[in-house]
Motif scaffolding. Structure first.
Motif, PDB file in Angstrom:
ATOM      1  N   ASN A  46      28.425  65.153  41.624  1.00 40.54           N
ATOM      2  CA  ASN A  46      29.147  66.056  40.728  1.00 40.54           C
ATOM      3  C   ASN A  46      30.006  65.242  39.757  1.00 40.54           C
ATOM      4  N   LYS A  47      30.407  65.861  38.673  1.00 39.76           N
ATOM      5  CA  LYS A  47      31.106  65.173  37.594  1.00 39.76           C
ATOM      6  C   LYS A  47      32.436  64.571  38.040  1.00 39.76           C
ATOM      7  N   GLU A  48      33.098  65.230  38.979  1.00 45.77           N
ATOM      8  CA  GLU A  48      34.410  64.750  39.436  1.00 45.77           C
ATOM      9  C   GLU A  48      34.274  63.408  40.147  1.00 45.77           C
ATOM     10  N   ILE A  49      33.272  63.283  41.026  1.00 44.77           N
ATOM     11  CA  ILE A  49      33.050  62.028  41.739  1.00 44.77           C
ATOM     12  C   ILE A  49      32.612  60.940  40.768  1.00 44.77           C
ATOM     13  N   LYS A  50      31.740  61.285  39.820  1.00 45.66           N
ATOM     14  CA  LYS A  50      31.306  60.325  38.805  1.00 45.66           C
ATOM     15  C   LYS A  50      32.504  59.772  38.036  1.00 45.66           C
ATOM     16  N   LYS A  51      33.439  60.658  37.708  1.00 47.46           N
ATOM     17  CA  LYS A  51      34.636  60.249  36.972  1.00 47.46           C
ATOM     18  C   LYS A  51      35.477  59.287  37.795  1.00 47.46           C
ATOM     19  N   ILE A  52      35.592  59.559  39.099  1.00 41.51           N
ATOM     20  CA  ILE A  52      36.361  58.678  39.984  1.00 41.51           C
ATOM     21  C   ILE A  52      35.703  57.309  40.078  1.00 41.51           C
ATOM     22  N   LEU A  53      34.385  57.267  40.169  1.00 39.40           N
ATOM     23  CA  LEU A  53      33.664  55.991  40.242  1.00 39.40           C
ATOM     24  C   LEU A  53      33.900  55.161  38.984  1.00 39.40           C
ATOM     25  N   ILE A  54      33.917  55.804  37.826  1.00 40.63           N
ATOM     26  CA  ILE A  54      34.202  55.097  36.571  1.00 40.63           C
ATOM     27  C   ILE A  54      35.622  54.538  36.595  1.00 40.63           C
ATOM     28  N   THR A  55      36.564  55.320  37.119  1.00 37.69           N
ATOM     29  CA  THR A  55      37.956  54.862  37.243  1.00 37.69           C
ATOM     30  C   THR A  55      38.043  53.632  38.141  1.00 37.69           C
ATOM     31  N   ILE A  56      37.282  53.625  39.231  1.00 35.74           N
ATOM     32  CA  ILE A  56      37.292  52.497  40.172  1.00 35.74           C
ATOM     33  C   ILE A  56      36.764  51.233  39.501  1.00 35.74           C
ATOM     34  N   PHE A  57      35.655  51.354  38.770  1.00 34.13           N
ATOM     35  CA  PHE A  57      35.094  50.193  38.073  1.00 34.13           C
ATOM     36  C   PHE A  57      36.066  49.674  37.017  1.00 34.13           C
ATOM     37  N   ASN A  58      36.713  50.557  36.297  1.00 36.77           N
ATOM     38  CA  ASN A  58      37.689  50.148  35.278  1.00 36.77           C
ATOM     39  C   ASN A  58      38.889  49.459  35.911  1.00 36.77           C
ATOM     40  N   THR A  59      39.290  49.953  37.080  1.00 42.09           N
ATOM     41  CA  THR A  59      40.422  49.335  37.790  1.00 42.09           C
ATOM     42  C   THR A  59      40.075  47.921  38.224  1.00 42.09           C
ATOM     43  N   PHE A  60      38.837  47.736  38.669  1.00 39.02           N
ATOM     44  CA  PHE A  60      38.408  46.392  39.063  1.00 39.02           C
ATOM     45  C   PHE A  60      38.432  45.443  37.866  1.00 39.02           C
ATOM     46  N   LEU A  61      37.952  45.887  36.722  1.00 37.36           N
ATOM     47  CA  LEU A  61      37.958  45.046  35.522  1.00 37.36           C
ATOM     48  C   LEU A  61      39.381  44.682  35.126  1.00 37.36           C
ATOM     49  N   LEU A  62      40.282  45.646  35.239  1.00 33.95           N
ATOM     50  CA  LEU A  62      41.697  45.402  34.925  1.00 33.95           C
ATOM     51  C   LEU A  62      42.286  44.387  35.900  1.00 33.95           C
ATOM     52  N   SER A  63      41.954  44.545  37.181  1.00 34.18           N
ATOM     53  CA  SER A  63      42.446  43.624  38.204  1.00 34.18           C
ATOM     54  C   SER A  63      41.859  42.230  38.009  1.00 34.18           C
ATOM     55  N   LEU A  64      40.588  42.162  37.621  1.00 38.09           N
ATOM     56  CA  LEU A  64      39.933  40.873  37.368  1.00 38.09           C
ATOM     57  C   LEU A  64      40.608  40.142  36.216  1.00 38.09           C
ATOM     58  N   CYS A  65      40.933  40.863  35.147  1.00 31.62           N
ATOM     59  CA  CYS A  65      41.629  40.252  34.005  1.00 31.62           C
ATOM     60  C   CYS A  65      42.988  39.708  34.415  1.00 31.62           C
ATOM     61  N   PHE A  66      43.720  40.491  35.210  1.00 29.59           N
ATOM     62  CA  PHE A  66      45.032  40.043  35.683  1.00 29.59           C
ATOM     63  C   PHE A  66      44.877  38.811  36.565  1.00 29.59           C
ATOM     64  N   PHE A  67      43.865  38.807  37.440  1.00 32.96           N
ATOM     65  CA  PHE A  67      43.598  37.674  38.332  1.00 32.96           C
ATOM     66  C   PHE A  67      43.317  36.404  37.528  1.00 32.96           C
ATOM     67  N   LEU A  68      42.496  36.508  36.488  1.00 31.77           N
ATOM     68  CA  LEU A  68      42.139  35.344  35.677  1.00 31.77           C
ATOM     69  C   LEU A  68      43.354  34.796  34.936  1.00 31.77           C
ATOM     70  N   ILE A  69      44.140  35.687  34.342  1.00 27.76           N
ATOM     71  CA  ILE A  69      45.329  35.249  33.598  1.00 27.76           C
ATOM     72  C   ILE A  69      46.368  34.660  34.539  1.00 27.76           C
ATOM     73  N   PHE A  70      46.595  35.341  35.661  1.00 30.12           N
ATOM     74  CA  PHE A  70      47.613  34.894  36.628  1.00 30.12           C
ATOM     75  C   PHE A  70      47.305  33.493  37.144  1.00 30.12           C
ATOM     76  N   ASN A  71      46.057  33.250  37.527  1.00 32.89           N
ATOM     77  CA  ASN A  71      45.705  31.949  38.098  1.00 32.89           C
ATOM     78  C   ASN A  71      45.503  30.875  37.028  1.00 32.89           C
ATOM     79  N   TYR A  72      45.153  31.287  35.816  1.00 33.74           N
ATOM     80  CA  TYR A  72      45.073  30.309  34.728  1.00 33.74           C
ATOM     81  C   TYR A  72      46.456  29.732  34.440  1.00 33.74           C
ATOM     82  N   LEU A  73      47.486  30.577  34.592  1.00 31.24           N
ATOM     83  CA  LEU A  73      48.861  30.135  34.316  1.00 31.24           C
ATOM     84  C   LEU A  73      49.515  29.459  35.510  1.00 31.24           C
ATOM     85  N   THR A  74      49.049  29.761  36.740  1.00 32.45           N
ATOM     86  CA  THR A  74      49.738  29.258  37.942  1.00 32.45           C
ATOM     87  C   THR A  74      48.919  28.271  38.770  1.00 32.45           C
TER      88      THR A  74
END
Length: 378
Positions: A157-185
């Motif tokens: 259903n559309k609601e679950i699909k929307k949640i899955l997209i949110t999860i993938f976007n959250t991972f990308l956001l977390s990955l970007c933070f991880f790369l920047i954080f460790n590049y600096l530290t």
């Protein structure tokens, strides 16, 4: 059909145990697995408590991750670097921490549906992804995204699909933070997380396959008897190979068949599954895929939840198909009581049969156990 296959698996397992060169080890592990499978019955009775169980797991994740993050913050502020290898709250091994994350993270995904917990769930999903990357948990990340990617292909259903997209976007956001954080530290952390080696997994699997015999393929060496002298390990970090060498190829194929049958039925009903069942289904398969890279089936916490989730899914299948898969009668409880008594006796006996050689990590097998070296009396 479930009962017939289960009966064949345990008959072969008992035969393998009795013919094993390590009789005590095999019998002890056989009774343990038998009792462990009874947890399926516990999950089977929780058909009305799916929501409560998911929110308990949600709360557990919040508590453990918060305390771990607090420890990690002190670790950084004390100028000990930014490595997480020594900071995993109350877990003796960082991979056990990652196993806990896989067990509980799907409850965070479920909490995204609730307006009252949505923001908190989003924050902790972000933190969980960051900590997986920071601990270099490649097996956990791969398993998680195999499950999420495959589920995104289903007719949901559309609601679950929307949640899955949110999860993938959250991972990308977390990955970007991880790369920047460790590049600096700490750039070494980036090298560790994205390392190209298999951490000895492939070498371990090849050693196991090279040592397979006709007996292994038929009935195995006996439950719980696998050990690698070269790698000093008591499990091969792959559930299928472990069942293959311990229980035999027939049991491994039959066990895989039960998993496939469960998934096949649920996949047909994917669009009709409510959100609680859907995320229990994802958690179950997350542990299954992770068991191909980690010791899910030998450690108490993940193995318990693997069978608990399985039982919960079978209860849903039974209600949906109007076909009782598990009979919870007095005869079965009496049989479990007998097996439990035998297990306790074997555990007490094994305390005097363990030599000084310890192969780990495997909670239920602290060293090689053998009746030949057993000293029953003081």
């Amino acid at each position: 059909f479930y009962k017939s296959i289960s009966f064949i698996i345990f008959s072969l397992g008992l035969t393998s145990a009795l013919l094993s060169q390590s009789l005590l080890t095999s019998t002890l592990n056989f009774t343990h697995i038998f009792l462990l499978c009874s947890i399926i019955g516990l999950g089977y009775k929780e058909e009305e408590n799916f929501t409560s169980i998911l929110y308990l797991l949600f709360l557990a994740n919040l508590i453990v991750i918060s305390l771990s993050l607090l420890d990690y913050s002190f670790f950084i502020f004390n100028n000990n670097g930014s490595s997480f290898s020594d900071v995993h709250f109350r877990f003796s091994n960082v991979r056990f921490f990652n196993q806990f994350q896989i067990i509980t993270i799907f409850s965070l995904f479920y909490a995204l549906f609730n307006p009252h917990t949505k923001r908190l769930a989003f924050i902790f999903i972000f933190i969980n992804f960051f900590l997986m990357l920071q601990t270099g948990a490649r097996g956990a990340i791969i398993s998680l995204f195999i499950v999420l990617s495959l589920s995104s292909l289903l007719k949901l259903n559309k609601e679950i699909k929307k949640i899955l997209i949110t999860i993938f976007n959250t991972f990308l956001l977390s990955l970007c933070f991880f790369l920047i954080f460790n590049y600096l530290t700490n750039e070494n952390q980036l090298i560790y997380t994205f390392r190209g080696s298999s951490s000895g997994r492939i070498e371990l699997w090849l050693e196991l396959l090279e040592n397979l015999t006709f007996k292994n393929i038929l009935i195995g060496n006996g439950p719980g008897t696998y050990q690698s002298d070269f790698f000093a390990l008591s499990h091969p970090h792959n559930s299928f190979l472990q069942i293959l060498i311990n229980w035999g190829g027939i049991s491994a194929i039959l066990f895989a068949t039960l998993i496939i049958i469960t998934n096949r039925y649920l996949l047909k009903k994917a669009k009709l599954m409510n959100t609680e069942v859907f995320f229990v289904y994802l958690a179950f398969n997350g542990l299954i895929f992770y068991s191909f890279f980690s010791g899910i089936i030998v450690m108490p916490l993940p193995q318990t939840f693997l069978f608990l989730f399985w039982g919960m899914l079978l209860s849903y299948i039974s209600n949906d198909s109007k076909n009782c898969i598990i009979n919870l009668n007095y005869r079965n409880f009496f049989l479990l009581a007998i097996i439990a008594f035998i297990f306790i006796v074997l555990v007490l006996l094994s305390k005097k049969c363990v030599d000084n050689l310890h192969y780990g990590p495997s909670y239920w097998n602290h060293g090689k156990i053998s009746l030949l070296t057993c000293k029953v009396s003081y």
